[in-house]
Motif scaffolding. Structure first.
Motif, PDB file in Angstrom:
ATOM      1  N   SER A 319       7.329  22.511  31.990  1.00  9.04           N
ATOM      2  CA  SER A 319       6.509  22.959  33.128  1.00  9.04           C
ATOM      3  C   SER A 319       7.248  23.891  34.076  1.00  9.04           C
ATOM      4  N   ARG A 320       8.578  23.810  34.127  1.00  4.94           N
ATOM      5  CA  ARG A 320       9.338  24.662  35.057  1.00  4.94           C
ATOM      6  C   ARG A 320      10.034  25.819  34.360  1.00  4.94           C
ATOM      7  N   ASN A 321       9.898  25.909  33.037  1.00  7.83           N
ATOM      8  CA  ASN A 321      10.651  26.905  32.285  1.00  7.83           C
ATOM      9  C   ASN A 321      10.383  28.328  32.726  1.00  7.83           C
ATOM     10  N   GLU A 322       9.133  28.634  33.022  1.00  8.67           N
ATOM     11  CA  GLU A 322       8.785  29.991  33.435  1.00  8.67           C
ATOM     12  C   GLU A 322       8.558  30.079  34.947  1.00  8.67           C
ATOM     13  N   VAL A 323       9.053  29.073  35.665  1.00  8.32           N
ATOM     14  CA  VAL A 323       8.898  29.042  37.118  1.00  8.32           C
ATOM     15  C   VAL A 323      10.251  29.171  37.812  1.00  8.32           C
ATOM     16  N   ASP A 324      11.079  28.135  37.708  1.00  7.36           N
ATOM     17  CA  ASP A 324      12.329  28.126  38.474  1.00  7.36           C
ATOM     18  C   ASP A 324      13.436  27.312  37.791  1.00  7.36           C
ATOM     19  N   LEU A 325      13.405  27.239  36.455  1.00  7.01           N
ATOM     20  CA  LEU A 325      14.378  26.394  35.758  1.00  7.01           C
ATOM     21  C   LEU A 325      15.813  26.843  35.995  1.00  7.01           C
ATOM     22  N   ASN A 326      16.048  28.150  36.121  1.00  5.10           N
ATOM     23  CA  ASN A 326      17.421  28.602  36.382  1.00  5.10           C
ATOM     24  C   ASN A 326      17.962  28.035  37.691  1.00  5.10           C
ATOM     25  N   LEU A 327      17.126  27.983  38.717  1.00  7.59           N
ATOM     26  CA  LEU A 327      17.550  27.419  39.996  1.00  7.59           C
ATOM     27  C   LEU A 327      17.703  25.905  39.901  1.00  7.59           C
ATOM     28  N   ILE A 328      16.854  25.261  39.128  1.00  8.60           N
ATOM     29  CA  ILE A 328      16.985  23.818  38.904  1.00  8.60           C
ATOM     30  C   ILE A 328      18.301  23.522  38.194  1.00  8.60           C
ATOM     31  N   LYS A 329      18.665  24.366  37.242  1.00 13.04           N
ATOM     32  CA  LYS A 329      19.941  24.188  36.520  1.00 13.04           C
ATOM     33  C   LYS A 329      21.130  24.283  37.471  1.00 13.04           C
ATOM     34  N   ASP A 330      21.057  25.181  38.430  1.00 15.80           N
ATOM     35  CA  ASP A 330      22.133  25.284  39.425  1.00 15.80           C
ATOM     36  C   ASP A 330      22.252  24.002  40.236  1.00 15.80           C
ATOM     37  N   GLU A 331      21.100  23.476  40.670  1.00 16.56           N
ATOM     38  CA  GLU A 331      21.100  22.221  41.433  1.00 16.56           C
ATOM     39  C   GLU A 331      21.603  21.068  40.565  1.00 16.56           C
ATOM     40  N   PHE A 332      21.234  21.073  39.299  1.00 18.41           N
ATOM     41  CA  PHE A 332      21.660  20.022  38.375  1.00 18.41           C
ATOM     42  C   PHE A 332      23.184  20.013  38.234  1.00 18.41           C
ATOM     43  N   LYS A 333      23.758  21.189  38.108  1.00 18.54           N
ATOM     44  CA  LYS A 333      25.208  21.277  37.940  1.00 18.54           C
ATOM     45  C   LYS A 333      25.939  20.752  39.171  1.00 18.54           C
ATOM     46  N   ARG A 334      25.383  21.044  40.358  1.00 17.81           N
ATOM     47  CA  ARG A 334      25.984  20.516  41.589  1.00 17.81           C
ATOM     48  C   ARG A 334      25.863  18.992  41.642  1.00 17.81           C
ATOM     49  N   LEU A 335      24.745  18.482  41.172  1.00 18.91           N
ATOM     50  CA  LEU A 335      24.494  17.044  41.220  1.00 18.91           C
ATOM     51  C   LEU A 335      25.301  16.281  40.176  1.00 18.91           C
ATOM     52  N   ALA A 336      25.293  16.790  38.939  1.00 16.80           N
ATOM     53  CA  ALA A 336      25.887  16.056  37.819  1.00 16.80           C
ATOM     54  C   ALA A 336      27.344  16.428  37.550  1.00 16.80           C
ATOM     55  N   GLY A 337      27.776  17.572  38.087  1.00 21.52           N
ATOM     56  CA  GLY A 337      29.147  18.010  37.832  1.00 21.52           C
ATOM     57  C   GLY A 337      29.329  18.608  36.452  1.00 21.52           C
ATOM     58  N   GLN A 338      28.234  18.869  35.778  1.00 22.96           N
ATOM     59  CA  GLN A 338      28.273  19.509  34.459  1.00 22.96           C
ATOM     60  C   GLN A 338      26.932  20.187  34.208  1.00 22.96           C
ATOM     61  N   PRO A 339      26.913  21.163  33.299  1.00 26.42           N
ATOM     62  CA  PRO A 339      25.650  21.876  33.033  1.00 26.42           C
ATOM     63  C   PRO A 339      24.594  20.970  32.419  1.00 26.42           C
ATOM     64  N   LEU A 340      23.338  21.299  32.662  1.00 28.70           N
ATOM     65  CA  LEU A 340      22.222  20.568  32.071  1.00 28.70           C
ATOM     66  C   LEU A 340      22.318  20.587  30.551  1.00 28.70           C
ATOM     67  N   SER A 341      22.693  21.730  29.982  1.00 29.97           N
ATOM     68  CA  SER A 341      22.770  21.850  28.520  1.00 29.97           C
ATOM     69  C   SER A 341      23.766  20.864  27.919  1.00 29.97           C
ATOM     70  N   ASN A 342      24.849  20.573  28.626  1.00 29.50           N
ATOM     71  CA  ASN A 342      25.846  19.610  28.125  1.00 29.50           C
ATOM     72  C   ASN A 342      25.249  18.218  27.999  1.00 29.50           C
ATOM     73  N   MET A 343      24.508  17.783  29.042  1.00 30.46           N
ATOM     74  CA  MET A 343      23.927  16.439  29.008  1.00 30.46           C
ATOM     75  C   MET A 343      22.802  16.353  27.978  1.00 30.46           C
ATOM     76  N   ILE A 344      22.046  17.446  27.822  1.00 32.08           N
ATOM     77  CA  ILE A 344      21.006  17.461  26.792  1.00 32.08           C
ATOM     78  C   ILE A 344      21.641  17.347  25.407  1.00 32.08           C
ATOM     79  N   ALA A 345      22.722  18.097  25.172  1.00 23.26           N
ATOM     80  CA  ALA A 345      23.408  18.069  23.874  1.00 23.26           C
ATOM     81  C   ALA A 345      23.964  16.678  23.574  1.00 23.26           C
ATOM     82  N   ASP A 346      24.434  15.983  24.607  1.00 28.39           N
ATOM     83  CA  ASP A 346      25.000  14.645  24.416  1.00 28.39           C
ATOM     84  C   ASP A 346      23.936  13.582  24.191  1.00 28.39           C
ATOM     85  N   ASP A 347      22.740  13.785  24.744  1.00 25.35           N
ATOM     86  CA  ASP A 347      21.712  12.744  24.740  1.00 25.35           C
ATOM     87  C   ASP A 347      20.637  12.925  23.674  1.00 25.35           C
TER      88      ASP A 347
END
Length: 363
Positions: A319-347
């Motif tokens: 739902s956010r892919n064509e809206v603001d996912l890049n900005l969400i990814k930035d917030e995710f990295k600040r929150l999790a201390g790692q990129p969203l793609s890393n946690m997706i790859a692990d899970d």
């Protein structure tokens, strides 16, 4: 009454940064400041450009043929399906579906469902729905069967603008022949039902650069009087203000409330309410403060710990892919201390992981 110029990171004010407040009347002396403010918004909007852009040299005919060949005969070429559907925009995917039906006389979603399975099927099928039909489907699925997925209803209704909610209501009626408000009212109860129904009315004030400080202070006092100041809680006062005021106005209310109560509005909501009503109120506040951070938190909680909340992961990514996912990814990295793609790859694993990482894009 004193007015203030401000903005919020909220769907009613897309791309804006809540940290930037431009206070005072818009006089000639402040034109330069306002121009700087507007350039900040343009910069933020550029940073928030879709992960999936419009595929150049797009032609739905060969894409539909590729999908048909991928599902024809024994076995399925999952990689071919991923390559086409995760690298086209939603509008382009709708054209592919029309071409598929015209060429082969089959419904593309039905064909995909018959060939795929598990979370991979769930993700690929989700990509095929137009945005409002997808959100309507998520709400329908959240209420059908035994029990209700209240967190799904909260996420969708608290994070969409009143215009988007109207489109979701229309899509729900068209797809399921039922009234969304009536269905939600039949599945929920009490003040939780009231806050959801209030959100569905789409009565939130339009976001404005100007905020009436006196009215914001008055609303803050009303909230304080409805909670911290009395024994018990006047839930209706909280619901009315949170559901009807604009995001920009609410930011000022929260600021005034902090001064008045000596604590933030989130802490007061936690102490004055509980359960699904608390979750809904907190979602509204978090979306008002920073909607990208809200979705980053949703993704983080879906991925952390044992197991994965695949429903939330798929819904937010799609739902956010064509809206603001890049900005969400930035917030995710600040929150999790790692990129969203890393946690997706692990899970995740297999074709499901490949498709998600394509949609997520590079960090």
């Amino acid at each position: 009454m004193k007015a203030e110029l401000c903005t919020a990171s909220h769907p009613e004010s897309p791309g804006a940064d809540p940290a930037h407040f431009l206070r005072g009347p818009l006089t000639a002396a402040r034109v330069g400041t306002v121009q700087l403010f507007q350039s900040k918004i343009r910069q933020s909007e550029e940073e928030g450009k879709p992960v999936i852009g419009v595929y150049s040299n797009f032609d739905p005919t060969p894409d539909a043929q590729t999908l048909y060949k991928a599902m024809k005969g024994l076995g399925t070429d999952e990689q071919a399906i991923i390559e086409v559907l995760t690298k086209r925009s939603n509008r382009q995917r709708q054209e592919i579906a029309k071409s598929f039906k015209a060429q082969f006389g089959k419904d593309l979603i039905d064909s995909l469902r018959s060939e795929l399975s598990g979370n991979f099927e769930r993700l690929i099928v989700a990509l095929m729905y137009p945005p409002y039909k997808y959100e309507a489907k998520e709400l329908y699925d959240a209420m059908k069967g035994v029990g209700t997925s209240e967190d799904v209803i909260i996420e969708i209704l608290a994070s969409r603008t009143k215009a988007q909610i109207k489109d979701i209501i229309k899509a729900y009626k068209e797809e399921y022949g039922s009234d969304l408000e009536q269905d939600i009212a039949s599945e929920t109860s009490g003040y939780f039902k009231q806050i959801l129904v209030c959100l569905l009315q789409g009565e939130r004030d339009n976001a404005s650069l100007y905020v009436d400080t006196a009215l914001a202070r008055q609303d803050a006092e009303a909230l304080f009087s409805a909670g911290e100041k009395i024994k018990g809680t006047d839930e209706i006062q909280f619901i009315t203000i949170l559901c009807k005021r604009s995001a920009t106005h609410l930011l000022k209310v929260f600021e005034e409330y902090q001064k008045l109560a000596g604590k933030n509005i989130e802490d007061s909501i936690k102490s004055e309410t509980n359960g699904s009503l608390e979750d809904a109120m907190l979602a509204i506040v978090r979306c008002t403060r920073n909607i990208r951070q809200y979705f980053a938190e949703r993704l983080y909680h879906a991925l952390k710990g044992a197991g994965t909340d695949d429903g939330t992961l798929i819904r937010v990514i799609v739902s956010r892919n064509e809206v603001d996912l890049n900005l969400i990814k930035d917030e995710f990295k600040r929150l999790a201390g790692q990129p969203l793609s890393n946690m997706i790859a692990d899970d995740t694993s297999g074709d499901y992981k490949t498709a998600l990482l394509n949609l997520c894009g590079s960090d």
